[in-house]
Design a protein around this motif. Structure first.
Motif, short mmCIF file in Angstrom:
data_model
loop_
_atom_site.label_atom_id
_atom_site.label_comp_id
_atom_site.label_asym_id
_atom_site.label_seq_id
_atom_site.Cartn_x
_atom_site.Cartn_y
_atom_site.Cartn_z
N VAL A 152 0.89 -1.21 -0.28
CA VAL A 152 0.33 0.13 -0.08
C VAL A 152 1.17 1.32 -0.44
O VAL A 152 1.61 1.88 0.40
N ARG A 153 0.89 1.75 -1.29
CA ARG A 153 1.66 3.18 -1.17
C ARG A 153 0.68 4.42 -0.24
O ARG A 153 -0.05 4.95 -1.34
N VAL A 191 -8.04 -7.87 -2.33
CA VAL A 191 -7.03 -7.30 -1.77
C VAL A 191 -7.47 -5.65 -1.17
O VAL A 191 -6.67 -6.00 -0.88
N GLU A 192 -8.73 -5.38 -1.60
CA GLU A 192 -9.40 -4.60 -0.95
C GLU A 192 -9.26 -4.55 0.91
O GLU A 192 -9.56 -4.00 1.65
N ALA A 193 -9.64 -6.05 1.42
CA ALA A 193 -9.90 -6.22 2.54
C ALA A 193 -8.57 -6.90 3.34
O ALA A 193 -7.72 -6.30 3.62
N SER A 223 -5.00 2.13 -10.11
CA SER A 223 -3.68 2.27 -9.41
C SER A 223 -2.93 1.06 -8.67
O SER A 223 -1.99 0.64 -8.91
N TYR A 224 -3.56 -0.26 -9.42
CA TYR A 224 -3.55 -1.29 -8.71
C TYR A 224 -2.80 -2.26 -10.07
O TYR A 224 -2.94 -1.68 -11.33
N CYS A 225 -1.83 -2.74 -9.37
CA CYS A 225 -0.74 -3.01 -10.35
C CYS A 225 0.03 -4.73 -9.36
O CYS A 225 -0.18 -4.70 -8.16
N LYS A 226 0.02 -5.76 -10.54
CA LYS A 226 0.77 -7.03 -10.01
C LYS A 226 2.07 -7.67 -10.71
O LYS A 226 2.63 -7.54 -11.68
N LYS A 227 2.77 -7.73 -9.98
CA LYS A 227 4.33 -8.25 -10.88
C LYS A 227 4.73 -9.27 -9.47
O LYS A 227 4.67 -9.63 -8.28
N VAL A 228 5.75 -10.70 -10.23
CA VAL A 228 6.75 -11.39 -9.44
C VAL A 228 7.79 -10.63 -8.77
O VAL A 228 8.08 -11.01 -9.98
N GLU A 229 7.89 -11.24 -7.72
CA GLU A 229 9.56 -11.07 -7.48
C GLU A 229 9.71 -11.90 -7.03
O GLU A 229 9.57 -13.05 -5.91
N GLU A 230 11.26 -12.98 -7.33
CA GLU A 230 11.99 -13.76 -6.40
C GLU A 230 12.81 -13.48 -6.45
O GLU A 230 14.31 -13.24 -6.96
N HIS A 246 0.55 -7.12 -5.24
CA HIS A 246 -0.29 -7.00 -5.72
C HIS A 246 0.00 -4.84 -4.97
O HIS A 246 -0.64 -5.07 -3.63
N THR A 247 0.03 -4.04 -5.22
CA THR A 247 0.23 -3.14 -4.88
C THR A 247 -0.75 -2.07 -5.38
O THR A 247 -1.11 -1.92 -7.09
N VAL A 248 -0.85 -0.97 -4.53
CA VAL A 248 -2.14 -0.15 -4.42
C VAL A 248 -1.33 1.65 -4.37
O VAL A 248 -0.71 1.28 -3.23
N ASP A 249 -2.44 2.36 -4.53
CA ASP A 249 -2.11 3.76 -3.91
C ASP A 249 -3.18 3.95 -3.39
O ASP A 249 -4.19 3.43 -3.33
#
Length: 296
Positions: A152-153, A191-193, A223-230, A246-249
């Motif tokens: 959450v930004r 994501v909202e919850a 503002s939602y975006c999704k990415k995978v980091e390993e 799962h990133t949102v502002d």
């Protein structure tokens, strides 16, 4: 009447197929010549070696599965994204059973540093994550830890972004963070919850007013975006991890406009969880600051 009479019609020869001949006078079948024999043999060869009838094409064959993305096998095994069957999440009734399972699957020096190296967590922490369903483990060597994380930004005045500068753990260790508010997601949680729960648990003690009021947390549209980091987990050295972020502002009303500190609310209610949590490292205080968006 004229004495001249027309001659009788000539007698026609009997048809050949009506002429009866004795068996001794039947025409002998000519002996097959060598070219005819070769032609016959060649025809039989083509008949035998020709492709089978189309009906044989429907005989079921053993199924061979190929990866949808063959390049995945070229990735580093430690960091490859677990397949749908990989995160089996073996059952561990106690933290000790988890420790016994992990020990032969991880580098001994890395595993020995859990809970000893500053900023790391221990087996009790990982056992709690597994019990809550926040983390899945793939049964491999080394195992792969996979989890869903909401980031959450929090946007403040002048578009400044809220960062967690550091944490104070239950053993007194300071853990540096320098990242936006983030929280592991629960199984089946939206994501909202997850955003609402993360704000309540980590920022709730600093919010002025009743957190239950509608409009305290507002997610910025689109503002939602999704990415995978390993990467190898900093909390659990030697344990590869796959993070689905799962990133949102969001705008959170009632937060201080300067640097501030919050305290973690009690997370575990179940008595067994509480007992294990006493042996885990928990975060006692979160330290927050507003930064320019260009520095994030």
């Amino acid at each position: 009447m004229s004495s001249h009479q027309s001659p009788p019609p000539p007698s026609l020869p009997q048809p050949h197929h009506l002429q009866l001949q004795s068996p001794h006078h039947l025409p002998k079948k000519p002996i097959t010549s060598l070219p005819d024999f070769i032609f016959t043999a060649f025809s039989l060869f083509l008949l035998v070696s020709s492709p089978k009838s189309p009906t044989t094409a429907f005989i079921p064959l053993p199924k061979i599965s190929f990866p949808l993305n063959p390049r995945r096998f070229l990735r580093i095994p430690d960091m490859s994204l677990p397949s749908s069957k990989s995160p089996s999440n073996p059952s561990f009734p106690t933290p000790q059973s988890l420790s016994d399972w992990l020990k032969p699957r991880l580098p001994s020096d890395s595993f020995a540093s859990w809970g000893v190296k500053p900023g790391t967590k221990n087996v009790h922490n990982l056992w709690l994550e597994l019990s809550e369903g926040e983390t899945l483990l793939a049964d491999s060597s080394p195992p792969i830890r996979s989890l869903q994380v909401v980031v959450v930004r929090v946007i403040g005045k002048h578009n400044r972004v809220l960062l967690e500068s550091h944490q104070e753990l239950s053993n007194g260790v300071i853990r540096h963070r320098c990242r936006p508010l983030s929280e592991k997601m629960k199984p089946g949680e939206s994501v909202e919850a997850a955003v609402s729960r993360a704000v309540k648990e980590e920022l709730g003690s600093a919010i002025r007013g009743d957190f239950g009021d509608e409009g305290i947390v507002k997610i910025v549209p689109d503002s939602y975006c999704k990415k995978v980091e390993e990467r190898v987990s900093a909390s659990y050295p030697g344990l590869p991890a796959c993070y689905v972020l799962h990133t949102v502002d969001a705008v959170v009303e009632g937060l201080p406009e300067c640097e501030f500190c919050t305290e973690e609310v009690e997370e575990y209610i179940d008595s067994e969880m509480k007992r294990v949590a006493e042996g885990a490292f928990s975060c006692k205080k979160h330290f927050w600051k507003w930064v320019d968006p260009c520095s994030v």
